[in-house]
Design a protein around this motif. Structure first.
Motif, PDB file in Angstrom:
ATOM      1  N   PRO A 111       0.828  -1.224   0.000  1.00 13.52           N
ATOM      2  CA  PRO A 111       0.000   0.000   0.000  1.00 13.52           C
ATOM      3  C   PRO A 111       0.857   1.267   0.000  1.00 13.52           C
ATOM      4  N   GLU A 113       3.754   1.517  -1.518  1.00 14.09           N
ATOM      5  CA  GLU A 113       4.225   1.677  -2.901  1.00 14.09           C
ATOM      6  C   GLU A 113       3.115   2.208  -3.786  1.00 14.09           C
ATOM      7  N   LEU A 114       1.892   1.715  -3.549  1.00 17.28           N
ATOM      8  CA  LEU A 114       0.759   2.209  -4.341  1.00 17.28           C
ATOM      9  C   LEU A 114       0.566   3.706  -4.113  1.00 17.28           C
ATOM     10  N   ALA A 117       5.174   6.069  -2.005  1.00 15.25           N
ATOM     11  CA  ALA A 117       6.163   6.380  -0.960  1.00 15.25           C
ATOM     12  C   ALA A 117       7.546   5.888  -1.394  1.00 15.25           C
TER      13      ALA A 117
ATOM     14  N   GLY B 463       9.049   0.341  -5.056  1.00 16.56           N
ATOM     15  CA  GLY B 463       8.369   1.541  -5.517  1.00 16.56           C
ATOM     16  C   GLY B 463       7.603   1.327  -6.808  1.00 16.56           C
ATOM     17  N   ARG B 464       7.556   0.082  -7.319  1.00 17.61           N
ATOM     18  CA  ARG B 464       6.818  -0.202  -8.562  1.00 17.61           C
ATOM     19  C   ARG B 464       5.814  -1.314  -8.288  1.00 17.61           C
ATOM     20  N   PRO B 465       4.648  -0.962  -7.767  1.00 17.48           N
ATOM     21  CA  PRO B 465       3.704  -2.012  -7.349  1.00 17.48           C
ATOM     22  C   PRO B 465       3.251  -2.906  -8.497  1.00 17.48           C
ATOM     23  N   LEU B 754      -6.375  -2.113  -0.974  1.00 13.04           N
ATOM     24  CA  LEU B 754      -5.148  -1.400  -0.615  1.00 13.04           C
ATOM     25  C   LEU B 754      -4.954  -0.119  -1.414  1.00 13.04           C
TER      26      LEU B 754
END
Lengths: 236, 841
Positions: A111, A113-114, A117, B463-465, B754
């Motif tokens: 969450p 990363e979404l 951050a 940092g790359r979901p 999420l």
């Protein structure tokens, strides 16, 4: 109540069932103030979890209004709701609902990363440390006990520092000792970060730890009671 | 097998076939393809046997090269046969008075033709009406393509040599297409005339290249005895015998090879289907965990549980094989109209027991082999463990019994392949090849999973979901990477190999060759025409180069004093007759690599200069002797030099050149190659055919075009066969995508919880599908390049350059196919409300 975090007005939910439409929620009106903790109790099928789903924007009401942090959830599309949750809510489920292909650390970081951050992994690691799982960061959900999985789920919900924490029977699948530890963690984290908490539970002693206890029966709210009264029988 | 096991298995199957869809489809497709090929092969073989007399044009055929039978020989035939018919075949130019000309395969027949069967013309008419002379002008029939090229309408006239013919009708069907001048007799459309009309055309003189066949009707004769009588009578007379028992050995060989190849491709398809069968059984067993645990805890023995589930698999296998047999028997009926125009006989599709047995045995063995493992792994788990963990996790090492059984099934599969195939080693090689390819693809799938995991751990996904969730699905627990790469990889590998080989061959034939090849190959130049022919071309500024050489045809009969076949087996140099030349001095551009060329005025015992590469293949060295039969005369020569000959340039290249004195006396003609730019070709054709009506010009560009087209058709047929493998792979992919739908729905719901948008989720699903599909494509291209290199560089000794277009298509196709399968089954999960999905148990 000034500036409620959650405002529900005549909220209704009807779902299609095998034997015809089922009225799950029948005109719920309530407000929850900033920083409050509310225990939602009632027998199975009374509509507690459905109400929580509506509060989280995971279900859409069939009638009435629901506003969260001043925003009308009904006016938002799926993606807007997802963004709203990302920025404001943490949700914990009875069945943990971790992503099975991600490790504990990755589940907690996701969450963040979404939300874009930059320090997602470091914050996720700190969050796992906080729930006592610093040594299990690279384990997959299937490699962890139920209690551990729920702690990961809790770390994931709290990591983005949400204004609202929604918990749906978070101890329902755990034994007494693990359940108590999880509840201690939930209240400790809420106290530390000042989040508004809505907790669905069957356990009267858990409901009694909340500021308010709201009882539901047959899709409607019963008159509110003091937490001490609730402790005598949340489920009756 | 107890009645209880049967009863329990039947009860279990009441739930329906839903979990067996992929299992059944894989089996039906694989078995259907194998049976369909077998059915077509059987029908064609049956047709060849049944119509042997018709496609040969009689019960037997005696063929002579460059000569007719003499009176005594003819009398011998007429003594034995109820009827005799004579057919002469050669190539020539059909010309218009205007100068336009086109190459034709001429077939000159007598009044008895056809002895068997019927010719068909458009407009419909008798042979007599089509060919006999009218107002002193003989008639002719030709294939439509020739009539169109010369723009002839019935009644129009054209020239063959110096003789005028009237075009009467289009030849639609020639019954004796397997006889002389039939299948494989070279380029050019057919032209049918009467032999008597040719007498004046001056085309069949000494040194001309033609073949004469005598067809005999031998009712009730013992063909084997007739053959041996003819071989005794015509010993050393250059006679070739063929009879109705094997009217078209070339077609039979081609048919056998093609059918063997196609069945093996079908087997590869079944191998891919095996991956789907395995996945389907694994998924089904996971759903049955509770049932197994409960049966065990209620006291069912391990043997009973094994029997109950084994019986269900057996029942499904029987159903799949039966439906596959029905599909395989029905498909050829659909193909029949496509085959009819190219066959000289009608196809009769009766059920062929051998084809059905082949499909059934392969289907049953593959299903058993691939179902055994997942079945055994699940059944080996103790009941307590199953009850504790009612979910997908519990699996056990299946035990030595299962390993032995799997080995036995694999052995049986290899044995069946060897038994059913006309080429057992090729069949065993294919089974082993499919096994190795599947193992390799499994390893690549596993490697991809490890790479994905490492990449995610190594910070690539931080940092790359989208990338994180995609890599997790590829590398995390229950990864689909292995199944997807295996399912898609094998079919794509076959396609990639075909693409590379086809691309390489086409480039060699259609691009590289024309750059070095002559414009025309000229046959039948009479010795007295050689000087004016050369003069005429020397004066043409557009002609770059002309090469001429005397040309005879001869059969190499002995090598090193022993029969040639004994020394060289089936090497092409000793198979049938070859072009032989003579020369006093080495022809221009000759490179002698060993020995010395004879003096220009040499008149001693015959000497030979042999092609160096072929000498090495045949084990010939300087000083060895060879015998060559030319026009019935046996010439023995000693090899005194070896030359480098480039047969790939379509120039003049002779394996064997003798000294001038050895052959000068023999009647012969000359051949020539003319090098000129394309714009000069039409003018040369008109000019030369008008000046020398008897010579034959073969346009190399057109011949190359035909070869390229034929290659294209073979590649197309092979691609169609590879389609079976690919279709099985797609069924497996779709099955895997459908089976993963619930998991994807849960993941999509959680990602929404999420805070992931639908676009983010879709991107993640697409990325993982494309990654796995592209990996399958990359492996396929690597294996395809290897196959292309082996065929082009090693076998054909040509330069192999990768065909980039087909390679990119294969990778893109792999990624695209998996992407499409993945996305189709992602739409529902994406659209679902999170609450509904997460509420479900």
């Amino acid at each position: 109540m000034t500036d409620p975090v959650l405002a529900l007005d005549d909220l209704r939910l009807t779902l299609a069932g095998g034997a015809g439409p089922v009225e799950v929620l029948r005109g719920i009106s309530m407000q929850v103030g900033r920083g409050q903790s509310v225990g939602l109790v009632g027998p199975s099928g009374s509509g507690k979890s459905s109400l929580l789903m509506l509060m989280g924007g995971l279900e859409r009401p069939t009638g009435g209004r629901i506003s969260v942090l001043g925003r009308d959830l009904a006016a938002m599309d799926e993606d807007a709701l997802a963004r709203f949750r990302r920025d404001n809510m943490g949700i914990v489920f009875q069945s943990f609902h971790l992503i099975p292909t991600l490790t504990a650390l990755e589940n907690v970081a996701l969450p963040l990363e979404l939300a874009g951050a930059g320090d997602a992994m470091a914050r996720a690691r700190a969050e796992l440390d906080a729930v006592g799982l610093g040594a299990r960061t690279h384990h997959y959900p299937a490699e962890m006990s139920g209690g551990e999985q729920q702690r990961v789920a809790l770390a994931r919900a709290m990591a983005p520092r949400p204004a609202i924490l929604l918990a749906d029977e978070p101890t329902g699948n755990l034994d007494a000792a693990n359940g108590a530890a999880i509840m201690d963690l939930i209240f400790a984290l809420r106290d530390r970060h000042g989040a508004t908490l809505v907790l669905v539970t069957h356990a009267p002693e858990l409901a009694a730890r909340c500021d308010r206890v709201v009882r539901m029966a047959d899709g409607q709210l019963a008159p509110e009671e003091a937490p001490a009264e609730a402790a005598t029988g949340a489920d009756q | 097998m107890s009645a209880l096991a049967l009863r329990l298995a039947a009860r279990e199957l009441r739930g329906g076939l839903a979990g067996f869809r992929v299992f059944l489809l894989c089996l039906i497709l694989g078995v259907g393809a194998i049976v369909a090929v077998g059915q077509v092969r059987a029908a064609l073989q049956d047709g060849l046997a049944r119509e042997g007399r018709v496609i040969l044009g009689g019960d037997a055929e005696l063929e002579f090269t460059y000569r007719h039978a003499d009176a005594q020989e003819r009398a011998w035939m007429e003594d034995r046969a109820a009827a005799v018919s004579q057919v002469t075949a050669f190539r020539s130019m059909a010309r218009l008075p205007s100068g336009d000309a086109a190459l034709a395969r001429v077939k000159a027949v007598d009044a008895a033709w056809p002895l068997v069967g019927e010719a068909q013309f458009d407009p419909p008419m008798t042979v007599e009406a089509a060919l006999s002379a009218r107002d002193g002008v003989p008639g002719a029939a030709m294939e439509r393509v020739l009539a169109e090229r010369l723009e002839l309408a019935p009644g129009d006239r054209f020239l063959l040599g110096d003789t005028e013919f009237e075009f009467r009708a289009v030849l639609l069907r020639e019954p004796d297409s397997a006889g002389v001048g039939g299948f494989g007799s070279g380029f050019g459309p057919r032209l049918l005339v009467r032999e008597a009309a040719l007498a004046e055309a001056g085309l069949i003189g000494p040194g001309a290249l033609y073949e004469v066949a005598y067809r005999l009707l031998l009712p009730g004769a013992d063909l084997a005895a007739e053959k041996s009588a003819a071989e005794t009578r015509f010993h050393d007379a250059g006679m070739r015998w063929r009879d109705a028992r094997r009217a078209s050995p070339g077609s039979e060989r081609f048919l056998d090879r093609m059918a063997t190849f196609l069945v093996l491709v079908g087997l590869a398809g079944l191998g891919v289907g095996g991956v789907g069968i395995s996945a389907a059984v694994r998924a089904w067993m996971e759903r049955k965990t509770a049932t197994i645990a409960i049966l065990r805890s209620l006291g069912a023995s391990a043997g009973l549980v094994r029997a109950v589930f084994g019986l269900q698999i057996a029942a499904m296998t029987a159903l799949g094989v039966t439906l596959g047999l029905a599909l395989g028997a029905g498909l050829p009926l659909l193909a029949a109209p496509l085959l009819a125009p190219v066959l000289p006989f009608d196809l009769d599709f009766a059920l062929d027991p051998r084809a059905l047995a082949e499909g059934a045995v392969y289907g049953a063995l593959v299903a058993a082999l691939f179902a055994l493992w997942p079945l055994a792994r699940r059944l080996g788990v103790p009941a307590a463990a199953l009850l504790r963990d009612i979910g997908p996790g519990a699996r056990a090492w299946p035990g030595a019994g299962s390993v032995i059984a799997a080995g036995g099934l694999l052995g049986a599969l290899a044995g069946a392949a060897a038994f059913f195939s006309a080429r057992p080693m090729l069949a065993l090689g294919t089974v082993a090849g499919v096994g190795v390819a599947l193992a390799l693809l499994w390893a690549v799938g596993a490697g991809l999973a490890v790479l994905a995991r490492r990449a995610a751990r190594g910070g690539l996904a931080d940092g790359r979901p989208v990338l994180r969730t995609a890599l997790a699905a590829v590398g995390g627990p229950r990864s689909e990477a292995r199944a997807v790469v295996m399912a898609l990889g094998l079919g794509l590998t076959v396609l990639a190999a075909i693409g590379q080989i086809d691309g390489g061959l086409r480039r060699a034939v259609a691009t590289d060759l024309p750059a070095r090849a002559p414009a025309y190959f000229v046959l039948d130049i009479q010795p007295d025409q050689l000087a004016p022919f050369s003069e005429r071309l020397a004066g043409d500024p557009l002609v770059e180069k002309v090469q001429t050489a005397p040309m005879l045809r001869g059969v190499v009969t002995r090598l090193k004093g022993r029969p040639a076949r004994e020394v060289a087996g089936d090497h092409w140099v000793v198979r049938g007759d070859r072009g032989v030349s003579y020369a006093a001095a080495p022809p221009p551009d000759t490179r002698i690599v060993a020995g010395e060329w004879w003096p220009e005025d040499y008149t001693g015992p015959a000497q030979a200069s042999f092609a160096a590469a072929q000498a090495e293949e045949l084990g010939l060295a300087l000083g060895d002797t060879l015998s060559v039969n030319i026009l019935g005369r046996e010439i023995e020569a000693t090899i005194t030099s070896l030359r480098e000959v480039d047969f790939s340039s379509a120039g003049l290249g002779f394996v064997l050149i003798l000294n001038e004195a050895a052959l000068r006396g023999a009647p012969h003609s000359a051949i020539a190659t003319i090098y000129a730019p394309p714009e000069a070709e039409a003018g040369l054709l008109r000019d030369l055919t008008r000046a020398f009506p008897n010579i034959t010009l073969i346009g190399v560009r057109e011949a190359i075009g035909q070869v390229a087209r034929a290659l294209g058709q073979v590649a197309q047929a092979s691609s169609l066969a590879a389609g079976v493998t690919l279709a099985s792979g797609l069924v497996v992919l779709i099955g895997a995508a459908a089976a993963g739908e619930a998991q994807r729905a849960r993941e999509a719901a959680l990602l929404k919880v999420l805070g992931a948008s639908r676009r983010t989720i879709l991107a993640s699903f697409a990325l993982r599908a494309a990654l796995m599909g592209a990996a399958a494509g990359v492996v396929a291209v690597a294996l395809g390049l290897l196959a292309g290199w082996v065929v082009i560089d090693r076998l054909m000794e040509a330069e192999f350059r990768p065909a980039l277009g087909p390679a990119l298509w294969v990778v893109a196709g792999g990624a695209g196919a998996n992407l499409a399968a993945g996305l189709v089954f992602a739409l529902r999960p994406l659209a679902a409300r999170p609450a509904g999905v997460l509420r479900a148990p």
